[in-house]
Design a protein around this motif. Sequence first.
Motif, PDB file in Angstrom:
ATOM      1  N   PRO A  56       0.827  -1.212   0.000  1.00  0.00           N
ATOM      2  CA  PRO A  56       0.000   0.000   0.000  1.00  0.00           C
ATOM      3  C   PRO A  56       0.856   1.256   0.000  1.00  0.00           C
ATOM      4  CG  PRO A  56      -0.007  -1.035   2.173  1.00  0.00           C
ATOM      5  CD  PRO A  56       0.682  -1.993   1.247  1.00  0.00           C
ATOM      6  N   SER A  57       0.370   2.299  -0.632  1.00  0.00           N
ATOM      7  CA  SER A  57       1.096   3.562  -0.719  1.00  0.00           C
ATOM      8  C   SER A  57       0.605   4.520   0.358  1.00  0.00           C
ATOM      9  CB  SER A  57       0.895   4.206  -2.098  1.00  0.00           C
ATOM     10  OG  SER A  57       1.344   3.351  -3.123  1.00  0.00           O
ATOM     11  N   PRO A  58       1.493   5.319   0.939  1.00  0.00           N
ATOM     12  CA  PRO A  58       1.080   6.277   1.962  1.00  0.00           C
ATOM     13  C   PRO A  58       0.223   7.372   1.349  1.00  0.00           C
ATOM     14  CG  PRO A  58       3.375   6.625   1.375  1.00  0.00           C
ATOM     15  CD  PRO A  58       2.941   5.366   0.686  1.00  0.00           C
ATOM     16  N   PRO A  59      -0.594   8.065   2.154  1.00  0.00           N
ATOM     17  CA  PRO A  59      -1.408   9.166   1.611  1.00  0.00           C
ATOM     18  C   PRO A  59      -0.532  10.230   0.978  1.00  0.00           C
ATOM     19  CG  PRO A  59      -2.090   8.592   3.858  1.00  0.00           C
ATOM     20  CD  PRO A  59      -0.824   7.851   3.590  1.00  0.00           C
ATOM     21  N   ALA A  60      -1.018  10.819  -0.102  1.00  0.00           N
ATOM     22  CA  ALA A  60      -0.247  11.815  -0.840  1.00  0.00           C
ATOM     23  C   ALA A  60      -0.021  13.068   0.007  1.00  0.00           C
ATOM     24  CB  ALA A  60      -0.974  12.187  -2.128  1.00  0.00           C
ATOM     25  N   THR A  61       1.200  13.597  -0.075  1.00  0.00           N
ATOM     26  CA  THR A  61       1.531  14.842   0.620  1.00  0.00           C
ATOM     27  C   THR A  61       1.687  15.997  -0.351  1.00  0.00           C
ATOM     28  OG1 THR A  61       3.893  14.307   0.515  1.00  0.00           O
ATOM     29  CG2 THR A  61       2.686  13.609   2.483  1.00  0.00           C
ATOM     30  N   ASP A  62       1.264  15.779  -1.589  1.00  0.00           N
ATOM     31  CA  ASP A  62       1.388  16.823  -2.608  1.00  0.00           C
ATOM     32  C   ASP A  62       0.072  17.044  -3.340  1.00  0.00           C
ATOM     33  OD1 ASP A  62       1.323  14.398  -3.826  1.00  0.00           O
ATOM     34  OD2 ASP A  62       2.976  14.761  -5.210  1.00  0.00           O
ATOM     35  N   LYS A  63      -1.026  16.989  -2.599  1.00  0.00           N
ATOM     36  CA  LYS A  63      -2.330  17.230  -3.213  1.00  0.00           C
ATOM     37  C   LYS A  63      -2.359  18.624  -3.833  1.00  0.00           C
ATOM     38  CE  LYS A  63      -5.096  14.266  -0.143  1.00  0.00           C
ATOM     39  NZ  LYS A  63      -4.021  13.788   0.739  1.00  0.00           N
ATOM     40  N   GLN A  64      -2.896  18.703  -5.054  1.00  0.00           N
ATOM     41  CA  GLN A  64      -2.937  19.971  -5.771  1.00  0.00           C
ATOM     42  C   GLN A  64      -4.284  20.671  -5.637  1.00  0.00           C
ATOM     43  OE1 GLN A  64      -0.180  21.305  -7.218  1.00  0.00           O
ATOM     44  NE2 GLN A  64       0.837  19.513  -6.315  1.00  0.00           N
ATOM     45  N   GLY A  65      -5.338  19.930  -5.429  1.00  0.00           N
ATOM     46  CA  GLY A  65      -6.661  20.531  -5.319  1.00  0.00           C
ATOM     47  C   GLY A  65      -6.942  21.032  -3.918  1.00  0.00           C
ATOM     48  N   THR A  66      -8.186  21.397  -3.687  1.00  0.00           N
ATOM     49  CA  THR A  66      -8.575  21.867  -2.356  1.00  0.00           C
ATOM     50  C   THR A  66      -8.864  20.680  -1.450  1.00  0.00           C
ATOM     51  OG1 THR A  66     -10.877  22.026  -3.071  1.00  0.00           O
ATOM     52  CG2 THR A  66      -9.526  24.011  -3.253  1.00  0.00           C
ATOM     53  N   TYR A  67      -9.080  20.982  -0.178  1.00  0.00           N
ATOM     54  CA  TYR A  67      -9.325  19.965   0.836  1.00  0.00           C
ATOM     55  C   TYR A  67     -10.596  20.367   1.582  1.00  0.00           C
ATOM     56  CZ  TYR A  67      -7.986  16.414   4.300  1.00  0.00           C
ATOM     57  OH  TYR A  67      -7.929  15.305   5.097  1.00  0.00           O
ATOM     58  N   PRO A  68     -11.413  19.409   2.030  1.00  0.00           N
ATOM     59  CA  PRO A  68     -12.616  19.787   2.777  1.00  0.00           C
ATOM     60  C   PRO A  68     -12.267  20.603   4.023  1.00  0.00           C
ATOM     61  CG  PRO A  68     -12.711  17.480   2.140  1.00  0.00           C
ATOM     62  CD  PRO A  68     -11.324  17.948   1.815  1.00  0.00           C
ATOM     63  N   LEU A  69     -13.014  21.673   4.231  1.00  0.00           N
ATOM     64  CA  LEU A  69     -12.842  22.483   5.433  1.00  0.00           C
ATOM     65  C   LEU A  69     -13.645  21.840   6.556  1.00  0.00           C
ATOM     66  CD1 LEU A  69     -11.782  25.012   6.837  1.00  0.00           C
ATOM     67  CD2 LEU A  69     -13.767  26.261   5.964  1.00  0.00           C
ATOM     68  N   VAL A  70     -12.963  21.264   7.540  1.00  0.00           N
ATOM     69  CA  VAL A  70     -13.603  20.546   8.634  1.00  0.00           C
ATOM     70  C   VAL A  70     -13.796  21.506   9.803  1.00  0.00           C
ATOM     71  CG1 VAL A  70     -13.551  18.445  10.021  1.00  0.00           C
ATOM     72  CG2 VAL A  70     -12.317  18.530   7.848  1.00  0.00           C
ATOM     73  N   MET A  71     -15.020  21.528  10.360  1.00  0.00           N
ATOM     74  CA  MET A  71     -15.335  22.510  11.397  1.00  0.00           C
ATOM     75  C   MET A  71     -16.197  21.872  12.482  1.00  0.00           C
ATOM     76  SD  MET A  71     -16.509  25.518   8.761  1.00  0.00           S
ATOM     77  CE  MET A  71     -17.616  24.362   7.957  1.00  0.00           C
ATOM     78  N   ALA A  72     -16.039  22.359  13.709  1.00  0.00           N
ATOM     79  CA  ALA A  72     -16.862  21.940  14.840  1.00  0.00           C
ATOM     80  C   ALA A  72     -18.000  22.932  15.026  1.00  0.00           C
ATOM     81  CB  ALA A  72     -16.028  21.850  16.109  1.00  0.00           C
ATOM     82  N   HIS A  73     -19.147  22.433  15.475  1.00  0.00           N
ATOM     83  CA  HIS A  73     -20.304  23.305  15.652  1.00  0.00           C
ATOM     84  C   HIS A  73     -20.059  24.304  16.782  1.00  0.00           C
ATOM     85  CE1 HIS A  73     -24.678  24.178  16.684  1.00  0.00           C
ATOM     86  NE2 HIS A  73     -24.525  24.555  15.432  1.00  0.00           N
ATOM     87  N   THR A  74     -20.515  25.533  16.559  1.00  0.00           N
ATOM     88  CA  THR A  74     -20.373  26.699  17.436  1.00  0.00           C
ATOM     89  C   THR A  74     -18.953  27.253  17.437  1.00  0.00           C
ATOM     90  OG1 THR A  74     -19.834  25.587  19.535  1.00  0.00           O
ATOM     91  CG2 THR A  74     -22.184  25.790  18.954  1.00  0.00           C
ATOM     92  N   GLU A  75     -18.032  26.571  16.755  1.00  0.00           N
ATOM     93  CA  GLU A  75     -16.643  27.058  16.702  1.00  0.00           C
ATOM     94  C   GLU A  75     -16.291  27.481  15.277  1.00  0.00           C
ATOM     95  OE1 GLU A  75     -14.539  23.744  18.312  1.00  0.00           O
ATOM     96  OE2 GLU A  75     -14.971  24.273  20.385  1.00  0.00           O
TER      97      GLU A  75
END
Length: 438
Positions: A97-116
């Motif tokens: 298996p290959s490790p997750p890419a560290t050179d992603k070129q696109g955007t990434y989901p913005l992860v957020m907690a509620h009320t924060e």
Amino acid sequence: MGIEEVTKTARTRLCIESGERSWLKDARYTARDIANDTLRLKQDGYTKTEIQREVDRDDFLRNNKCAVVAKALQAWDSYKELLNWWHDQDDTNVGKPSPPATDKQGTYPLVMAHTEGYRLTYNDETDRIRFRVSPKPYRKVKGHLRGRPEDLNLIESALTEDEWSLGQAELLYRDGVYYLHVTVKTEVEVPEPEDGDTLVGVDINERNIALTALNRETMDTLGTLVLDYGSVKAERQRYHTITKRCQEHGQHSIHHQLGEKEERYTEWILHRMSRVVVEFAQQFSNPVLVFEDLSGIRDAIKYGTYMNRRLHKLPFHKFEQQVRYKATWNQIPCERVESPYNSKACSCCGHRGYRQSRRFRCTNDSCEVQQDHADRNASVNVAWRAWAKHAGVDVESVNYRTRKTQPFVRKVSLSGSGRSVNRPSSSRDIASRGVLSA
């Protein structure tokens, strides 16, 4: 009955009324950089605390940063699990298996907690759910949510009822539209498996998922369905060939992109199939979903390099997890039974037969079932083992089951509906094809 916490994702669209869309875009690109740095630092041996300190950004909320780091580390944990499995193999040519890419070129989901990172409120006058997203410090994007009624009702319940709550949300962008995927949590009462009226046996194999519903009292067959998901195997083989050639030529970036496409495709198929399984079970009275205990099956499979790679990569466990959380949300209990000889024992007489491709042949001359669909036969055995488990019956000592010949099996392929391959048949429509008419 037991009380269990369940989660579900409500998928909505953002109708932006104030704030700049560019702030959301910048935040998603910053989230990508944080995710790339997180994985790179993890590979270098940094701890989670050290990573949190290293990836800090002045133009990014710290609470959002912590959520993005946690999501990236989940991908790393999944990779390590696959890597540990690979190291345990006798033949390591099955594909490292290959490790997750560290050179992603696109955007990434913005992860957020509620009320924060984000906040949702319900407006009684307009009957709308208002949102406030904080992509940057002191900068807010506001508006209201749009989406399917069932998704909006989930969020409304989480905002207005004490037993519901909101979890993390992910901001995504697709085809010019911003989406907010919100996690909703609650607690449900799930009946005990032994109290169910209908036993739904689930047999998972390389190409098909077979379902058979049996009445616990009479052991009559109420419904049967076989789902063909051979397209997953075909796509995995295609992506394996492409990525292997990319690796040979040092095109690691393309290799990572293809790996992500394969994962997204597999996830889409698994979610569709898991919905079909739950909706099939919902058509019967007090159903119980019964799975085979496949613990150690990967260690037992030794077919050579090609077959090992093909079979070990099948997402049996992930599919079962998706079915379980959807079933729990709908208050359907699940349980496991032992798996020895479920595919080789006759579902009518219990005699040990043999299978040839998709066909099972019973070698007992006095049995009413001379042949059957092999996977459906196994699903009946899975359901019967659940009955024997709670009835206190020794499966190995009983070689006769009071059940008539099984009806004709309905086989459904997960493909386009005929109108357009981009608009496939609904999971409810597929599930309904497996119910037998009275």
